[in-house]
Design an enzyme around this catalytic site. Structure first.
Site, mmCIF file in Angstrom:
data_model
loop_
_atom_site.group_PDB
_atom_site.id
_atom_site.type_symbol
_atom_site.label_atom_id
_atom_site.label_comp_id
_atom_site.label_asym_id
_atom_site.label_seq_id
_atom_site.Cartn_x
_atom_site.Cartn_y
_atom_site.Cartn_z
ATOM 1 N N THR A 23 0.923 -1.250 -0.114
ATOM 2 C CA THR A 23 -0.174 0.013 0.119
ATOM 3 C C THR A 23 1.106 1.238 0.023
ATOM 4 O O THR A 23 1.613 1.250 0.912
ATOM 5 C CB THR A 23 -0.980 -0.067 1.252
ATOM 6 O OG1 THR A 23 -0.024 0.157 2.625
ATOM 7 C CG2 THR A 23 -2.123 -1.237 1.454
ATOM 8 N N GLU A 76 -3.841 4.805 2.718
ATOM 9 C CA GLU A 76 -3.071 3.871 1.975
ATOM 10 C C GLU A 76 -3.731 3.328 0.798
ATOM 11 O O GLU A 76 -4.917 2.646 1.081
ATOM 12 C CB GLU A 76 -2.352 2.952 2.762
ATOM 13 C CG GLU A 76 -3.489 2.047 3.972
ATOM 14 C CD GLU A 76 -2.577 1.032 4.867
ATOM 15 O OE1 GLU A 76 -1.743 0.298 4.276
ATOM 16 O OE2 GLU A 76 -3.083 0.941 5.883
HETATM 17 P P1 ADP Z 1 5.076 0.950 3.676
HETATM 18 O O1 ADP Z 1 4.821 0.448 5.191
HETATM 19 O O2 ADP Z 1 6.157 1.663 3.693
HETATM 20 O O3 ADP Z 1 3.719 1.536 3.078
HETATM 21 P P2 ADP Z 1 4.284 -1.593 2.070
HETATM 22 O O4 ADP Z 1 4.748 -3.056 2.281
HETATM 23 O O5 ADP Z 1 2.879 -1.032 2.132
HETATM 24 O O6 ADP Z 1 5.384 -0.375 2.877
HETATM 25 O O7 ADP Z 1 4.856 -1.167 0.506
HETATM 26 C C1 ADP Z 1 4.308 -0.058 -0.081
HETATM 27 C C2 ADP Z 1 5.359 0.635 -1.211
HETATM 28 O O8 ADP Z 1 5.436 -0.460 -2.199
HETATM 29 C C3 ADP Z 1 4.703 1.767 -1.830
HETATM 30 O O9 ADP Z 1 5.364 3.019 -1.151
HETATM 31 C C4 ADP Z 1 5.434 1.567 -2.993
HETATM 32 O O10 ADP Z 1 6.536 2.394 -3.276
HETATM 33 C C5 ADP Z 1 5.431 0.242 -3.497
HETATM 34 N N1 ADP Z 1 4.609 -0.549 -4.332
HETATM 35 C C6 ADP Z 1 4.891 -1.356 -5.278
HETATM 36 N N2 ADP Z 1 3.842 -2.224 -6.008
HETATM 37 C C7 ADP Z 1 2.874 -1.498 -5.253
HETATM 38 C C8 ADP Z 1 1.513 -1.442 -5.656
HETATM 39 N N3 ADP Z 1 0.825 -2.323 -6.372
HETATM 40 N N4 ADP Z 1 0.539 -0.595 -4.918
HETATM 41 C C9 ADP Z 1 1.077 0.188 -3.987
HETATM 42 N N5 ADP Z 1 2.304 0.327 -3.722
HETATM 43 C C10 ADP Z 1 3.240 -0.373 -4.367
HETATM 44 N N1 RBF Z 2 -6.903 -2.653 8.765
HETATM 45 C C1 RBF Z 2 -7.543 -3.072 9.830
HETATM 46 O O1 RBF Z 2 -7.286 -2.928 10.910
HETATM 47 N N2 RBF Z 2 -9.006 -3.017 9.384
HETATM 48 C C2 RBF Z 2 -9.430 -3.138 8.165
HETATM 49 O O2 RBF Z 2 -10.741 -3.112 8.081
HETATM 50 C C3 RBF Z 2 -8.547 -2.984 7.300
HETATM 51 N N3 RBF Z 2 -9.042 -2.815 5.735
HETATM 52 C C4 RBF Z 2 -8.337 -2.663 4.993
HETATM 53 C C5 RBF Z 2 -8.408 -2.821 3.456
HETATM 54 C C6 RBF Z 2 -7.532 -2.792 2.536
HETATM 55 C C7 RBF Z 2 -8.352 -2.738 1.088
HETATM 56 C C8 RBF Z 2 -6.277 -2.300 2.840
HETATM 57 C C9 RBF Z 2 -5.351 -2.306 1.649
HETATM 58 C C10 RBF Z 2 -5.722 -2.232 4.223
HETATM 59 C C11 RBF Z 2 -6.867 -2.257 5.162
HETATM 60 N N4 RBF Z 2 -6.308 -2.487 6.397
HETATM 61 C C12 RBF Z 2 -7.141 -2.657 7.320
HETATM 62 C C13 RBF Z 2 -5.156 -1.772 6.694
HETATM 63 C C14 RBF Z 2 -3.825 -2.852 7.210
HETATM 64 O O3 RBF Z 2 -3.923 -3.103 8.311
HETATM 65 C C15 RBF Z 2 -2.617 -2.317 6.622
HETATM 66 O O4 RBF Z 2 -2.478 -2.302 5.280
HETATM 67 C C16 RBF Z 2 -1.467 -3.170 7.155
HETATM 68 O O5 RBF Z 2 -0.744 -2.677 7.863
HETATM 69 C C17 RBF Z 2 -1.286 -4.665 6.607
HETATM 70 O O6 RBF Z 2 -0.191 -5.063 6.781
HETATM 71 MG MG MG Z 3 2.057 0.876 3.146
#
Ligand code: ADP
Ligand code: RBF
Ligand code: MG
Length: 131
Positions: A23, A76
């Site tokens: 995300t 995110e």
């Molecule tokens: P963080 O906790 O730093 O957000 P994530 O595990 O959520 O780490 O990874 C997010 C990062 O991955 C984004 O900031 C972006 O640079 C990269 N990324 C790669 N592919 C995707 C994707 N399909 N959607 C969103 N972010 C992506």
């Molecule tokens: N976190 C929650 O605690 N509750 C939720 O209902 C929830 N829904 C999510 C739905 C989507 C589509 C995404 C991308 C994230 C959501 N998350 C939610 C956030 C999630 O906890 C976060 O992306 C992470 O830290 C997963 O590792």
């Molecule tokens: Mg993220």
């Protein structure tokens, strides 16, 4: 449509990427005014530059599943595309078109992940509708 934009920041390092749903996080502070009108939950839309090329599903909230003591608000977006590189620090503009569900506290990571995959399916079919 609601537009949310900012430069991609580092999130909470909870391994969304390892779970298969990276995300891209936006800084919430500059968006405070818009976020005040948006209930915590899951939304779908398009990353602006990629309209009708890639879809996205996003969460706005405090991730109650993890039970942090003083959780910060996060914004995110998971873009439904397999990027070959990270795009931290890059500008990202989101067009938010619809709301899927409120954010909830799941019993664990498996439940959260299963629901996120359902959300992805809902976003995909909503964004495939002609309107
Ligand atoms: P963080 O906790 O730093 O957000 P994530 O595990 O959520 O780490 O990874 C997010 C990062 O991955 C984004 O900031 C972006 O640079 C990269 N990324 C790669 N592919 C995707 C994707 N399909 N959607 C969103 N972010 C992506
Ligand atoms: N976190 C929650 O605690 N509750 C939720 O209902 C929830 N829904 C999510 C739905 C989507 C589509 C995404 C991308 C994230 C959501 N998350 C939610 C956030 C999630 O906890 C976060 O992306 C992470 O830290 C997963 O590792
Ligand atoms: Mg993220």
């Amino acid at each position: 449509p609601i537009r949310l934009s900012g430069r991609v920041i580092h999130g909470f390092g909870r391994g969304s990427k390892k779970l298969g749903v990276p995300t891209a996080n936006l800084p919430p502070a500059p968006l405070a005014q818009q976020l005040a009108e948006l209930p915590a939950g899951v939304y779908f839309g398009w990353p602006e530059a990629d309209r009708r090329v890639h879809k996205m599903v996003m969460n706005i909230g405090r991730r109650p599943t993890f039970g942090d003591a003083e959780p910060e608000l996060s914004v995110e977006a998971h873009v439904m595309h397999a990027y070959s590189q990270d795009f931290y620090d890059q500008p990202l503009r989101l067009v938010v078109l619809g709301y899927i569900r409120p954010e909830v506290k799941f019993g664990g990571l498996q439940e959260l992940l299963a629901r996120i995959n359902t959300d992805i399916g809902i976003a995909r079919s909503q964004l495939d509708l002609p309107q």
